[in-house]
Design a protein around this motif. Structure first.
Motif, PDB file in Angstrom:
ATOM      1  N   GLN A   1      46.114  34.052  70.124  1.00  0.00           N
ATOM      2  CA  GLN A   1      46.946  32.916  70.779  1.00  0.00           C
ATOM      3  C   GLN A   1      48.091  32.579  69.701  1.00  0.00           C
ATOM      4  O   GLN A   1      49.107  32.576  69.951  1.00  0.00           O
ATOM      5  N   LEU A   2      47.550  32.508  68.373  1.00  0.00           N
ATOM      6  CA  LEU A   2      48.394  32.064  67.384  1.00  0.00           C
ATOM      7  C   LEU A   2      49.166  33.191  66.628  1.00  0.00           C
ATOM      8  O   LEU A   2      49.886  33.340  66.058  1.00  0.00           O
ATOM      9  N   GLY A   3      49.062  34.301  67.183  1.00  0.00           N
ATOM     10  CA  GLY A   3      49.307  35.712  66.913  1.00  0.00           C
ATOM     11  C   GLY A   3      49.099  36.080  65.410  1.00  0.00           C
ATOM     12  O   GLY A   3      49.782  36.917  64.783  1.00  0.00           O
ATOM     13  N   LEU A   4      47.983  35.669  65.193  1.00  0.00           N
ATOM     14  CA  LEU A   4      47.467  35.932  63.505  1.00  0.00           C
ATOM     15  C   LEU A   4      46.915  37.166  63.481  1.00  0.00           C
ATOM     16  O   LEU A   4      46.392  37.836  62.605  1.00  0.00           O
TER      17      LEU A   4
ATOM     18  N   PRO B   1      42.677  29.874  58.655  1.00  0.00           N
ATOM     19  CA  PRO B   1      43.141  28.766  59.422  1.00  0.00           C
ATOM     20  C   PRO B   1      42.318  28.643  60.756  1.00  0.00           C
ATOM     21  O   PRO B   1      41.990  27.586  61.484  1.00  0.00           O
ATOM     22  N   VAL B   2      42.271  30.103  61.319  1.00  0.00           N
ATOM     23  CA  VAL B   2      41.439  30.043  62.726  1.00  0.00           C
ATOM     24  C   VAL B   2      40.068  29.271  62.630  1.00  0.00           C
ATOM     25  O   VAL B   2      39.686  28.302  63.456  1.00  0.00           O
ATOM     26  N   ARG B   3      39.313  29.695  61.436  1.00  0.00           N
ATOM     27  CA  ARG B   3      38.123  28.829  61.371  1.00  0.00           C
ATOM     28  C   ARG B   3      38.001  27.195  61.309  1.00  0.00           C
ATOM     29  O   ARG B   3      37.429  26.594  61.897  1.00  0.00           O
ATOM     30  N   GLN B   4      39.072  27.000  60.732  1.00  0.00           N
ATOM     31  CA  GLN B   4      39.253  25.466  60.767  1.00  0.00           C
ATOM     32  C   GLN B   4      39.540  24.868  62.117  1.00  0.00           C
ATOM     33  O   GLN B   4      39.304  24.003  62.316  1.00  0.00           O
ATOM     34  N   ILE B   5      40.327  25.800  62.849  1.00  0.00           N
ATOM     35  CA  ILE B   5      40.566  25.082  64.318  1.00  0.00           C
ATOM     36  C   ILE B   5      39.791  25.163  64.966  1.00  0.00           C
ATOM     37  O   ILE B   5      39.312  24.424  65.827  1.00  0.00           O
ATOM     38  N   ALA B   6      38.821  26.116  65.107  1.00  0.00           N
ATOM     39  CA  ALA B   6      37.898  26.680  66.118  1.00  0.00           C
ATOM     40  C   ALA B   6      36.546  25.636  65.759  1.00  0.00           C
ATOM     41  O   ALA B   6      35.615  25.593  66.585  1.00  0.00           O
ATOM     42  N   GLY B   7      36.249  25.414  64.441  1.00  0.00           N
ATOM     43  CA  GLY B   7      35.103  24.589  63.944  1.00  0.00           C
ATOM     44  C   GLY B   7      34.098  25.769  63.644  1.00  0.00           C
ATOM     45  O   GLY B   7      34.155  26.866  63.958  1.00  0.00           O
ATOM     46  N   ARG B   8      32.837  25.017  62.963  1.00  0.00           N
ATOM     47  CA  ARG B   8      31.640  25.710  62.602  1.00  0.00           C
ATOM     48  C   ARG B   8      31.036  26.577  63.660  1.00  0.00           C
ATOM     49  O   ARG B   8      30.588  27.735  63.572  1.00  0.00           O
ATOM     50  N   SER B   9      30.838  26.000  64.796  1.00  0.00           N
ATOM     51  CA  SER B   9      29.972  26.437  65.836  1.00  0.00           C
ATOM     52  C   SER B   9      30.447  27.299  66.663  1.00  0.00           C
ATOM     53  O   SER B   9      30.030  27.722  67.817  1.00  0.00           O
TER      54      SER B   9
ATOM     55  N   ILE C   1      48.972  26.141  58.317  1.00  0.00           N
ATOM     56  CA  ILE C   1      50.275  27.009  57.872  1.00  0.00           C
ATOM     57  C   ILE C   1      51.508  26.687  58.180  1.00  0.00           C
ATOM     58  O   ILE C   1      52.355  26.455  57.129  1.00  0.00           O
ATOM     59  N   PRO C   2      51.806  26.604  59.483  1.00  0.00           N
ATOM     60  CA  PRO C   2      53.310  26.052  59.916  1.00  0.00           C
ATOM     61  C   PRO C   2      53.751  24.742  58.883  1.00  0.00           C
ATOM     62  O   PRO C   2      54.879  24.681  58.678  1.00  0.00           O
ATOM     63  N   ILE C   3      52.954  23.856  58.907  1.00  0.00           N
ATOM     64  CA  ILE C   3      53.346  22.360  58.077  1.00  0.00           C
ATOM     65  C   ILE C   3      53.524  22.891  56.645  1.00  0.00           C
ATOM     66  O   ILE C   3      54.340  22.372  56.035  1.00  0.00           O
TER      67      ILE C   3
ATOM     68  N   ARG D   1      54.844  25.113  65.213  1.00  0.00           N
ATOM     69  CA  ARG D   1      54.139  24.236  65.719  1.00  0.00           C
ATOM     70  C   ARG D   1      53.000  24.101  64.696  1.00  0.00           C
ATOM     71  O   ARG D   1      52.324  25.043  64.647  1.00  0.00           O
ATOM     72  N   SER D   2      52.149  22.811  64.765  1.00  0.00           N
ATOM     73  CA  SER D   2      51.440  22.693  63.784  1.00  0.00           C
ATOM     74  C   SER D   2      50.142  23.265  64.483  1.00  0.00           C
ATOM     75  O   SER D   2      50.046  23.164  65.853  1.00  0.00           O
ATOM     76  N   TYR D   3      49.239  23.800  63.907  1.00  0.00           N
ATOM     77  CA  TYR D   3      47.963  24.325  64.616  1.00  0.00           C
ATOM     78  C   TYR D   3      47.029  23.252  65.072  1.00  0.00           C
ATOM     79  O   TYR D   3      46.523  23.496  66.058  1.00  0.00           O
ATOM     80  N   LEU D   4      47.032  22.380  64.212  1.00  0.00           N
ATOM     81  CA  LEU D   4      45.920  21.184  64.630  1.00  0.00           C
ATOM     82  C   LEU D   4      46.532  20.047  65.556  1.00  0.00           C
ATOM     83  O   LEU D   4      46.031  19.372  66.404  1.00  0.00           O
ATOM     84  N   GLN D   5      47.837  19.623  65.060  1.00  0.00           N
ATOM     85  CA  GLN D   5      48.510  18.466  65.676  1.00  0.00           C
ATOM     86  C   GLN D   5      49.276  18.733  66.966  1.00  0.00           C
ATOM     87  O   GLN D   5      49.681  17.722  67.487  1.00  0.00           O
ATOM     88  N   LYS D   6      49.176  20.073  67.254  1.00  0.00           N
ATOM     89  CA  LYS D   6      50.167  20.472  68.363  1.00  0.00           C
ATOM     90  C   LYS D   6      51.377  20.034  68.569  1.00  0.00           C
ATOM     91  O   LYS D   6      51.553  19.335  69.677  1.00  0.00           O
ATOM     92  N   THR D   7      51.997  19.618  67.571  1.00  0.00           N
ATOM     93  CA  THR D   7      53.404  19.092  67.415  1.00  0.00           C
ATOM     94  C   THR D   7      54.413  19.911  66.907  1.00  0.00           C
ATOM     95  O   THR D   7      53.849  20.612  65.806  1.00  0.00           O
ATOM     96  N   ASP D   8      55.685  19.840  67.142  1.00  0.00           N
ATOM     97  CA  ASP D   8      56.578  20.619  66.249  1.00  0.00           C
ATOM     98  C   ASP D   8      56.684  20.203  64.898  1.00  0.00           C
ATOM     99  O   ASP D   8      56.659  18.835  64.371  1.00  0.00           O
ATOM    100  N   VAL D   9      56.698  21.048  63.983  1.00  0.00           N
ATOM    101  CA  VAL D   9      56.631  21.012  62.405  1.00  0.00           C
ATOM    102  C   VAL D   9      58.057  20.217  62.215  1.00  0.00           C
ATOM    103  O   VAL D   9      58.076  19.088  61.603  1.00  0.00           O
ATOM    104  N   ALA D  10      59.038  20.567  62.755  1.00  0.00           N
ATOM    105  CA  ALA D  10      60.251  19.664  62.523  1.00  0.00           C
ATOM    106  C   ALA D  10      60.209  18.181  63.048  1.00  0.00           C
ATOM    107  O   ALA D  10      60.655  17.372  62.278  1.00  0.00           O
ATOM    108  N   THR D  11      59.592  18.064  63.901  1.00  0.00           N
ATOM    109  CA  THR D  11      59.337  16.556  64.234  1.00  0.00           C
ATOM    110  C   THR D  11      58.684  15.860  63.375  1.00  0.00           C
ATOM    111  O   THR D  11      58.904  14.626  63.042  1.00  0.00           O
ATOM    112  N   LEU D  12      57.493  16.588  63.103  1.00  0.00           N
ATOM    113  CA  LEU D  12      56.591  15.971  62.026  1.00  0.00           C
ATOM    114  C   LEU D  12      57.390  15.540  60.746  1.00  0.00           C
ATOM    115  O   LEU D  12      57.159  14.518  60.151  1.00  0.00           O
ATOM    116  N   ILE D  13      58.017  16.713  60.098  1.00  0.00           N
ATOM    117  CA  ILE D  13      58.966  16.581  58.828  1.00  0.00           C
ATOM    118  C   ILE D  13      59.925  15.608  59.184  1.00  0.00           C
ATOM    119  O   ILE D  13      59.978  14.448  58.243  1.00  0.00           O
TER     120      ILE D  13
END
Lengths: 579, 306
Positions: B54-57, B34-42, B271-273, B79-91
C-alpha cells in the motif's frame, strides 16, 4: 618663517620622556627631548625606524599605545600641559587644535562610512552648531579634490591612495588647528602623488598659518619642506637647527652618515657594460585578468595589467623597471617566475616559461630567483634562518645535510652575516639583516638572474645603501644579472645599467641610465624624475609638469584594449613612445 | 543584483535536491522498518506485506524516490504513515512556533553575545574580561538539556517568574529562547571580543580618536560596524545548529514546534515526516545563509555581490 614680531611658541616640548612598561620596569622610548614649534613654520623630525619620532607625535596627541606613557617632561600648548590633561579635556583639543595625519591612507579611513560622514562628524563633535556638511565640503574643496560633492557620498575604497590622503588632510585642517602633525604622510604614496601632497601641505600652510610637525625618514622630503630640523636616533635628539645648516654643516657624525646614505640622482657612475649575451628575452608579453559578471558568470571585462611588453636583460647587467603602483611592473616579475599565466614569449636563461605558468620546470626555478619587498613577511617565522636558506637546496635535492650546512654558512658569510647566526629565528634579526637572509636564500641555487621586486623599499636609508652595495658586489663577483623593480628613481639611478619606464602596463621609454636620466624624452619619465625630492634645501625645484589628472583605467570590455604604444629609437638604443 | 539572486536561488535548489537524495538514501538503509511500526508486533506476515505494498515500500528505492520527488515538485510532501495527515499540513501547523523560538533565540544570542563581547574587549585583561570569557566557555560547553533543567528549576520552580512549559505568551517564550540561544551567545561573545580587539587596533580607530571623537562614538559608530561583519556570516550558519537544539528544547519545554514533530516521527520511523522536517530545516538554513550574504554589503560597502 615669516613672523617679524617675535612670538612665543605654539607648542613647546620640554625634556619629554616616554617609556614603555616592561617586566623589568619602564624602558624609555624617547628621552629628554625638547623643541619649540612656532606658528607658520614646518619642523621636520627626521630619523630612522626606532628613533622614537612617531612615539613623540603620538605623545603630543595623547594617543600612545597601551602600556606606553609619558614619564617625564611636558608638552605645552598655550601653556597647558597636554601630557597631564584628562582624556575628556584632550578630546576637545584633538582634531580642533592639534590634528594629525598618518602614514597609511589606505587604512586610516573607516571603510564602512562615507567620506562625508567621516568629515562632518569631526566638525560636529567640536562645534555642534556648525553647518558640518557645508564646512566638510569646503574642506574637500580646499584640498583640491575633483568633484567634491560626489566624493562626500563615496566610500574610502572608491578613492585612490593620494585622494584618501587628501581627505585625511581635509579632515585634519577642517577646524583650522594651530598644529598639524604629519607622520610620514607621503611614504606610502607614489612619487608624483607625494609631490602633489607636499605641495598641497605647503600651500595650505601659507593660507592658514598652521604650524606643521612633519615626521619623515626621507631626507629629500626634509630638504623640501622643513624650516627647522630635529634629527633623532634611539629616542634622543642628535642635532637640531635650521634646515640649511643641517644639510650644509651637519655637526654630528650620525647626521653626516644619514645624509651620506641618501641616494641622490646624478650619483650613478661607471661605464655601461659592453653588450653581452642575453640572459632573458621577453617578447610581446601580456597579462590580463578576467572579470566575470552576469547571470552565467561569463567574462565581461579584462584588466590589462601588462600589454605587449618586450625587453631583454643581458648577462651581468642590472635592468630596472620603474613606474608607479598599478603600472604592471610587479606583474611582469610574477609572469617571469611562472606565478601568473601570460601570453607571449618569456625566455629565461634558455628556458621558455610556459604560458600557463604552472608547468614551469625546476630548471627554470633554479636559474631565476626572487627577492621580495617585505623581508619579515617573506621568512617563515617558525623556521630557523639556516633552514630557510637551505630550503631551496632541499627542494632541488642538492647535497646532503652536512654539505648543505656548509653551503649555508658560506652564503651567510657572503651576504655579510655571521655564520654563527644560522640557528636563530627571523625575529631575532633587523630588517636589513632579514633582507640579507632573503638574498642568501636566493643565492643558494646559484641563479643566473635575480628578480628584486622593491627589495629595498621597506628599509631605512642607511640599511638600504648597504643592501644596494651588497647587490652590486654580488653582481661584480658572481656575474649575476638583476631585474630590479622599483618606484624610487633615485635608487634606480644608482644601481641600474639599463632602465625601462612603465606606465599603464606598457613601456613608454627605455634606454641606458645615462639616456633616461640625462635626456628623458617622454613626459611621464620627466614627471617621475622631477617629482623626486632632492636632499638639498637650496635646490630650486621646477614646477611639476602636470599630466591629465584622472588615471586611466586598465579595465577594458572583452575584445577592446589599450592602443599599443609604439617605441621609436632616437639613437643608441634609447627608445621612446611617440606621444 | 537580480542576476546574483537568481543564480543563488538556482544553487539553493540544487543543494536542496542533493539533501533530499542523501536523506532518502539514509532513511532507506536504516535498519528500522516503518511497516513493522505501523502494523504492530502481532501482525501477520500477510498484513505486513499488504501495508508495505500500500505504501509503495516494496518498490525499488529509485522508484520510491522518484515518486516522492515528483510529488514534492507538485507541492505534495506526502502523508504521515501513522497520523494519516498531509505532512505539509502537520508542518504548517507547527512551523510558526519554531520560527518564533528561533527569533527569540537569535535575539538572545545577539543581545548577550555582542554586548558581553564588546565589554570583554574594552576591559581586556581585567577581571571582568576573564570572568566573561570563563562564563562564555561554560555557556558553550553546557549541554542544552542541562541548561534547560537548570533554568526551569531556578526561574520556574523556585522563583516562579516563568511558566514551566507550554506555549502562548511572551513569558512562555523566555526560557526556551535562552536555553537555545545561550550556546550561540557564548560563541558570539568570544568572536565579538576578538573581532573588536582587531578593529580597535585598526588605523581608522586611531584616526577617529585623533579627530577628537568621544569614546562612545568611536566604539558604536566606528568599531562595532566593522567588528560585527564576521558575526553576520555566522548567523546564517546558526540556523543549522539551532535545528539540532530545537528537538531537545521543544521536548523539554513542551513547545509545539517541528522539533517535537521530528522527535516523535523519528521514534516511529514515520519517514514522510522526517523527510519533510529535514527539507524545511534545509530550506531555513539555505535562506538564512542567503540572507546573511545579502546583509553583508549593507554593512560593508566594499563587498560586492556578483
Amino acid at each position: 618663517m615669516n613672523a617679524s614680531v617675535p612670538r612665543g611658541p605654539v607648542l613647546s616640548v620640554t625634556d619629554l620622556t616616554v617609556s614603555v612598561g616592561t617586566e623589568t620596569g619602564p624602558r624609555p622610548l624617547v628621552s629628554g627631548l625638547s623643541f619649540d614649534l612656532f606658528a607658520g613654520e614646518t619642523l621636520c623630525i627626521a630619523g630612522e625606524s626606532g628613533s622614537g619620532k612617531s612615539i613623540t607625535s603620538l605623545a603630543a596627541m595623547a594617543l600612545l599605545p597601551p602600556g606606553v606613557r609619558v614619564t617625564g617632561g611636558s608638552i605645552r600648548l598655550d601653556g597647558r600641559d597636554l601630557a597631564k590633561l584628562s582624556e575628556r579635556r584632550m578630546q576637545a583639543i584633538r582634531g580642533a587644535r592639534i590634528a594629525m595625519i598618518f602614514q597609511e591612507p589606505m587604512t586610516s579611513l573607516n571603510p564602512v562610512l562615507t567620506i562625508g560622514t567621516q568629515l562632518s562628524e569631526a566638525i560636529r563633535s567640536h562645534d555642534p552648531g556648525a553647518n558640518a556638511q557645508a564646512l566638510a565640503l569646503a574642506a574637500l574643496k580646499s584640498v583640491r579634490l575633483s568633484q567634491p560633492e560626489a566624493r562626500m557620498r563615496q566610500y574610502p575604497h572608491e578613492l585612490s591612495g593620494g585622494m584618501r590622503q587628501r581627505v585625511m588632510i581635509a579632515m585634519a585642517l577642517a577646524l583650522k588647528p594651530e598644529v598639524l602633525i604629519a607622520d610620514e604622510p607621503t611614504t606610502a604614496l607614489d612619487v608624483t602623488v607625494q609631490r602633489e601632497v607636499l605641495d598641497l601641505l605647503r600651500d595650505l600652510q601659507r593660507d592658514t598659518g598652521t604650524a606643521i610637525i612633519l615626521i619623515t625618514h626621507d631626507m629629500g622630503v626634509v630638504a623640501e619642506m622643513a624650516d627647522r630640523v630635529v634629527v633623532m636616533k634611539s629616542g634622543c635628539m642628535v642635532e637640531t637647527g635650521p634646515v640649511r645648516d643641517i644639510f650644509a654643516r651637519p655637526a654630528e657624525a650620525y647626521t653626516q652618515a644619514l645624509l651620506a646614505a641618501v641616494p641622490r640622482m646624478g650619483d650613478g657612475s661607471g661605464p655601461v657594460p659592453a653588450p653581452a649575451e642575453t640572459i632573458a628575452r621577453i617578447e610581446d608579453i601580456s597579462v590580463r585578468y578576467d572579470i566575470r559578471g552576469g547571470l552565467l558568470g561569463r567574462v565581461t571585462h579584462r584588466v590589462h595589467a601588462v600589454e605587449e611588453v618586450s625587453f631583454e636583460i643581458r648577462m651581468g647587467e642590472t635592468f630596472s623597471l620603474v613606474g608607479e603602483s598599478g603600472c604592471g611592473k610587479s606583474t611582469i616579475a610574477r609572469a617571469m617566475t611562472g606565478l601568473v599565466p601570460h601570453q607571449g614569449l618569456i625566455n629565461l636563461a634558455g628556458h621558455v616559461v610556459p604560458e600557463d605558468g604552472l608547468s614551469a620546470g625546476p630548471a627554470l626555478r633554479r636559474d631565476v630567483q626572487m627577492v621580495f619587498q617585505d623581508p619579515a613577511a617573506a621568512l617563515n617565522p617558525r623556521k630557523r634562518v639556516g633552514d630557510l636558506v637551505a630550503e631551496p637546496l632541499v627542494i632541488h635535492r642538492i647535497g646532503d645535510a652536512a654539505s648543505r650546512r656548509e653551503r649555508v654558512r658560506a652564503l651567510f658569510d657572503r651576504v655579510g652575516l655571521s655564520p654563527d647566526q644560522i640557528d636563530r629565528y627571523p625575529h631575532e634579526f633587523s630588517g636589513g639583516q632579514r633582507q640579507r637572509i632573503c638574498i642568501a636564500r636566493a643565492l643558494a641555487l646559484e641563479p643566473r638572474l635575480i628578480i628584486a621586486d622593491e627589495s629595498v623599499s621597506a628599509l631605512d636609508v642607511s640599511v638600504q645603501a648597504r643592501v644596494l652595495d651588497l647587490l652590486a658586489e654580488l653582481k661584480a663577483d658572481l656575474g649575476i644579472s638583476y631585474l630590479f623593480i622599483s618606484h624610487d628613481m633615485a635608487v634606480v639611478e644608482n644601481i641600474s645599467d639599463r632602465i625601462a619606464v612603465m606606465y599603464l602596463g606598457q613601456i613608454v621609454e627605455t634606454g641606458s641610465r645615462a639616456q633616461i636620466f640625462g635626456n628623458p624624452q617622454h613626459p611621464y619619465t620627466r614627471r617621475l624624475i622631477e617629482a623626486v625630492p632632492i636632499p638639498d634645501p637650496t635646490h630650486q625645484r621646477p614646477a611639476l609638469s602636470r599630466m591629465s589628472d584622472d588615471v586611466r583605467s586598465p579595465v577594458w570590455p572583452v575584445g577592446a584594449g589599450p592602443a599599443k604604444v609604439a617605441l621609436s629609437d632616437i639613437g643608441g638604443g634609447h627608445r621612446v613612445a611617440s606621444a | 543584483m537580480a542576476a546574483y539572486l537568481l543564480r543563488r536561488l538556482v544553487q539553493s535548489a540544487l543543494i536542496l535536491l542533493g539533501i533530499t537524495i542523501i536523506t532518502f538514501g539514509l532513511l532507506y538503509v536504516l535498519p528500522a522498518d516503518p511497516v513493522r511500526q505501523i502494523a504492530g508486533r502481532s501482525a501477520t506476515p500477510e498484513v505486513v506485506e499488504n501495508i508495505r505494498r500500500q505504501l509503495g515500500l516494496d518498490q525499488p528505492v529509485w522508484v520510491q524516490y522518484w515518486t516522492y520527488l515528483s510529488g514534492l515538485l507538485q507541492g505534495d510532501m506526502g502523508r504521515s504513515y501513522l497520523q494519516k495527515t498531509d505532512v505539509a499540513t502537520l508542518i504548517a501547523a507547527r512551523l510558526p512556533a519554531t520560527l518564533l523560538l528561533m527569533v527569540g533565540a537569535i535575539t538572545c544570542e545577539l543581545i548577550f553575545g555582542l554586548t558581553l563581547g564588546v565589554i570583554a574587549a574594552l576591559k581586556r585583561g581585567r577581571p571582568i574580561d576573564t570572568g566573561l570569557m570563563v562564563g562564555s566557555f561554560v555557556a558553550v560547553s553546557a549541554p542544552q538539556f542541562v541548561v534547560a533543567l537548570l533554568l526551569l528549576y531556578v526561574f520556574a520552580v523556585k522563583l516562579g517568574w516563568f511558566p514551566i512549559g507550554g506555549y502562548g505568551t511572551f513569558a512562555h517564550l523566555v526560557l526556551p529562547s535562552v536555553t537555545l540561544g545561550i550556546m550561540g551567545a557564548g560563541w558570539y561573545s568570544r568572536m565579538m571580543r576578538s573581532s573588536m580587539l582587531d578593529v580597535l587596533r585598526a588605523d581608522y580607530i586611531r584616526t577617529a580618536r585623533a579627530k577628537g571623537l568621544g569614546r562612545l562614538r568611536v566604539i558604536l559608530r566606528h568599531a562595532m560596524p566593522n567588528a560585527i561583519l564576521p558575526i553576520v556570516a555566522m548567523i546564517g550558519m546558526d540556523i543549522g545548529i539551532f535545528m539540532g537544539g530545537v528537538v531537545v528544547v521543544e521536548s523539554v519545554f513542551g513547545w509545539p514546534g517541528i522539533g517535537q514533530l521530528a522527535w516523535q516521527a523519528i521514534q516511529r520511523v514515520d519517514i514522510p515526516i522526517i523527510m519533510g522536517v529535514t527539507l524545511v530545516s534545509a530550506i531555513a538554513i539555505v535562506l538564512g545563509n542567503l540572507l546573511a550574504d545579502l546583509i553583508a554589503p549593507m554593512i560593508d560597502p566594499r563587498i560586492k555581490l556578483r
